[in-house]
Design a protein around this motif. Sequence first.
Motif, PDB file in Angstrom:
ATOM      1  N   ILE A 100       0.847  -1.189   0.000  1.00  0.00           N
ATOM      2  CA  ILE A 100       0.000   0.000   0.000  1.00  0.00           C
ATOM      3  C   ILE A 100       0.888   1.248   0.000  1.00  0.00           C
ATOM      4  O   ILE A 100       1.727   1.433   0.894  1.00  0.00           O
ATOM      5  N   ALA A 101       0.676   2.081  -1.020  1.00  0.00           N
ATOM      6  CA  ALA A 101       1.522   3.259  -1.200  1.00  0.00           C
ATOM      7  C   ALA A 101       0.700   4.425  -1.703  1.00  0.00           C
ATOM      8  O   ALA A 101      -0.425   4.260  -2.195  1.00  0.00           O
ATOM      9  N   ASP A 102       1.297   5.646  -1.616  1.00  0.00           N
ATOM     10  CA  ASP A 102       0.604   6.835  -2.122  1.00  0.00           C
ATOM     11  C   ASP A 102       0.857   6.979  -3.613  1.00  0.00           C
ATOM     12  O   ASP A 102       1.493   6.126  -4.248  1.00  0.00           O
ATOM     13  N   ALA A 103       0.394   8.084  -4.198  1.00  0.00           N
ATOM     14  CA  ALA A 103       0.501   8.282  -5.650  1.00  0.00           C
ATOM     15  C   ALA A 103       1.941   8.391  -6.116  1.00  0.00           C
ATOM     16  O   ALA A 103       2.248   8.142  -7.287  1.00  0.00           O
ATOM     17  N   ALA A 104       2.854   8.758  -5.197  1.00  0.00           N
ATOM     18  CA  ALA A 104       4.273   8.878  -5.548  1.00  0.00           C
ATOM     19  C   ALA A 104       5.042   7.610  -5.226  1.00  0.00           C
ATOM     20  O   ALA A 104       6.278   7.614  -5.221  1.00  0.00           O
ATOM     21  N   ALA A 105       4.324   6.524  -4.953  1.00  0.00           N
ATOM     22  CA  ALA A 105       4.909   5.204  -4.682  1.00  0.00           C
ATOM     23  C   ALA A 105       5.620   5.134  -3.335  1.00  0.00           C
ATOM     24  O   ALA A 105       6.466   4.258  -3.116  1.00  0.00           O
ATOM     25  N   ASN A 106       5.289   6.055  -2.439  1.00  0.00           N
ATOM     26  CA  ASN A 106       5.822   5.972  -1.086  1.00  0.00           C
ATOM     27  C   ASN A 106       4.968   4.973  -0.295  1.00  0.00           C
ATOM     28  O   ASN A 106       3.776   5.212  -0.057  1.00  0.00           O
ATOM     29  N   GLU A 107       5.576   3.848   0.060  1.00  0.00           N
ATOM     30  CA  GLU A 107       4.822   2.827   0.780  1.00  0.00           C
ATOM     31  C   GLU A 107       4.758   3.164   2.265  1.00  0.00           C
ATOM     32  O   GLU A 107       5.637   3.834   2.817  1.00  0.00           O
ATOM     33  N   ILE A 108       3.723   2.690   2.888  1.00  0.00           N
ATOM     34  CA  ILE A 108       3.600   2.853   4.334  1.00  0.00           C
ATOM     35  C   ILE A 108       4.806   2.193   5.005  1.00  0.00           C
ATOM     36  O   ILE A 108       5.247   1.118   4.595  1.00  0.00           O
ATOM     37  N   ALA A 109       5.330   2.845   6.011  1.00  0.00           N
ATOM     38  CA  ALA A 109       6.483   2.292   6.710  1.00  0.00           C
ATOM     39  C   ALA A 109       6.064   1.109   7.569  1.00  0.00           C
ATOM     40  O   ALA A 109       4.958   1.069   8.117  1.00  0.00           O
ATOM     41  N   THR A 110       6.965   0.143   7.691  1.00  0.00           N
ATOM     42  CA  THR A 110       6.708  -0.991   8.582  1.00  0.00           C
ATOM     43  C   THR A 110       6.533  -0.496  10.013  1.00  0.00           C
ATOM     44  O   THR A 110       7.231   0.404  10.470  1.00  0.00           O
ATOM     45  N   GLY A 111       5.585  -1.119  10.702  1.00  0.00           N
ATOM     46  CA  GLY A 111       5.319  -0.714  12.085  1.00  0.00           C
ATOM     47  C   GLY A 111       4.106   0.199  12.157  1.00  0.00           C
ATOM     48  O   GLY A 111       3.112  -0.008  11.471  1.00  0.00           O
ATOM     49  N   GLY A 112       4.211   1.206  12.971  1.00  0.00           N
ATOM     50  CA  GLY A 112       3.107   2.151  13.152  1.00  0.00           C
ATOM     51  C   GLY A 112       2.616   2.174  14.581  1.00  0.00           C
ATOM     52  O   GLY A 112       2.475   3.227  15.186  1.00  0.00           O
ATOM     53  N   ALA A 113       2.345   0.984  15.130  1.00  0.00           N
ATOM     54  CA  ALA A 113       1.866   0.864  16.516  1.00  0.00           C
ATOM     55  C   ALA A 113       0.726   1.846  16.791  1.00  0.00           C
ATOM     56  O   ALA A 113       0.748   2.594  17.766  1.00  0.00           O
ATOM     57  N   VAL A 114      -0.266   1.816  15.923  1.00  0.00           N
ATOM     58  CA  VAL A 114      -1.406   2.732  16.046  1.00  0.00           C
ATOM     59  C   VAL A 114      -2.517   2.072  16.863  1.00  0.00           C
ATOM     60  O   VAL A 114      -3.031   1.025  16.462  1.00  0.00           O
ATOM     61  N   PRO A 115      -2.898   2.649  18.006  1.00  0.00           N
ATOM     62  CA  PRO A 115      -4.005   2.054  18.773  1.00  0.00           C
ATOM     63  C   PRO A 115      -5.344   2.325  18.087  1.00  0.00           C
ATOM     64  O   PRO A 115      -5.616   3.449  17.650  1.00  0.00           O
ATOM     65  N   ALA A 116      -6.159   1.284  17.982  1.00  0.00           N
ATOM     66  CA  ALA A 116      -7.480   1.440  17.368  1.00  0.00           C
ATOM     67  C   ALA A 116      -8.451   1.974  18.417  1.00  0.00           C
ATOM     68  O   ALA A 116      -8.713   1.303  19.421  1.00  0.00           O
ATOM     69  N   SER A 117      -8.949   3.171  18.207  1.00  0.00           N
ATOM     70  CA  SER A 117      -9.891   3.748  19.168  1.00  0.00           C
ATOM     71  C   SER A 117     -11.179   2.929  19.202  1.00  0.00           C
ATOM     72  O   SER A 117     -11.534   2.263  18.233  1.00  0.00           O
ATOM     73  N   ASP A 118     -11.841   2.986  20.351  1.00  0.00           N
ATOM     74  CA  ASP A 118     -13.074   2.209  20.541  1.00  0.00           C
ATOM     75  C   ASP A 118     -14.272   3.008  20.044  1.00  0.00           C
ATOM     76  O   ASP A 118     -14.691   3.972  20.668  1.00  0.00           O
ATOM     77  N   GLN A 119     -14.801   2.598  18.902  1.00  0.00           N
ATOM     78  CA  GLN A 119     -16.042   3.174  18.380  1.00  0.00           C
ATOM     79  C   GLN A 119     -17.106   2.088  18.214  1.00  0.00           C
ATOM     80  O   GLN A 119     -18.061   2.247  17.455  1.00  0.00           O
TER      81      GLN A 119
END
Length: 298
Positions: A72-91
């Motif tokens: 998965i990358a943006d229009a300039a072919a920059n791919e998402i960096a490995t990792g992220g550690a993003v907490p999923a908020s509770d909705q």
Amino acid sequence: FTAARTALNTIALTFSEPVTGSAILNSFTVTGASAVTNTAPSASTTVTLTTTGLTSTSGTPTVNYDAAIGNIADAAANEIATGGAVPASDQVKPTFTAARTALNTIALTFSEPINAPVNAGAWNVAGATVTGNTEVISGITMTLTTTGLTSTSSTPAVTYLAGSGDVFDSIGNEITDGASAVASDQVKPTFTAARTSSTNWVLTFSENVDAAAANENSAWTISGGHVVTAVTDPANTNTLTITAAASTGTTGGQTITYVASAGTVVDSSANEVADGATANASDQVKPTFTAARTSSTN
């Protein structure tokens, strides 16, 4: 990206710019999930993850991306960096199940701890009027009290009314307006008793019941020294007849008791009559008389 849980096993990701990529198993990982699939974005800022293995709707699991698997990358072919550690908020909105535990009592069990005041107007039960509910403070169970239900075997729908309700989880997610659950039948059959002859007692149950076989004599006791010698199989009806040997008298008042360890009397949902359940036998024996001629004219 940011992440928000929108259902038990659904997480919505929102990206800082449009991205494009493929749906590849486990290109994202979610703490506590055994498998993760993703939708394939096409110049979109959103991706939906579907997980396997999450059990609590109130958790905020961490989402990571694995660049070695995903693309998965943006229009300039920059791919998402490995990792992220993003907490999923509770909705995630709380959900509930329902079970009838008595004629006019329904127990609700929620998917996570909720807070709710006493407010009967928040709930609707098909075929009944809700007259009360227990207050809940960081708990997962609530009891509804109703009037109007007449059958112990029915399974009415229980519906939440957000317009007049106030049932929220700890984050402030309210139960969905119109959320509904069918109340399962967990009501044990009850019975009344009537003496119909010197040796017979007829039991009438609150709903149709069945037994494994006739003559479960040890399942029933009759006070006053009456010895049970025969019992009919109710066979999916609401009556059963008990016969006692060498009984005398025709008055009622005997206590009939069910012994669950020796019986198999259950309703259609396999709810057995409660062990030790009793009924006082009413007198339904018609009086009889004898006659004796005492003289030629009398």
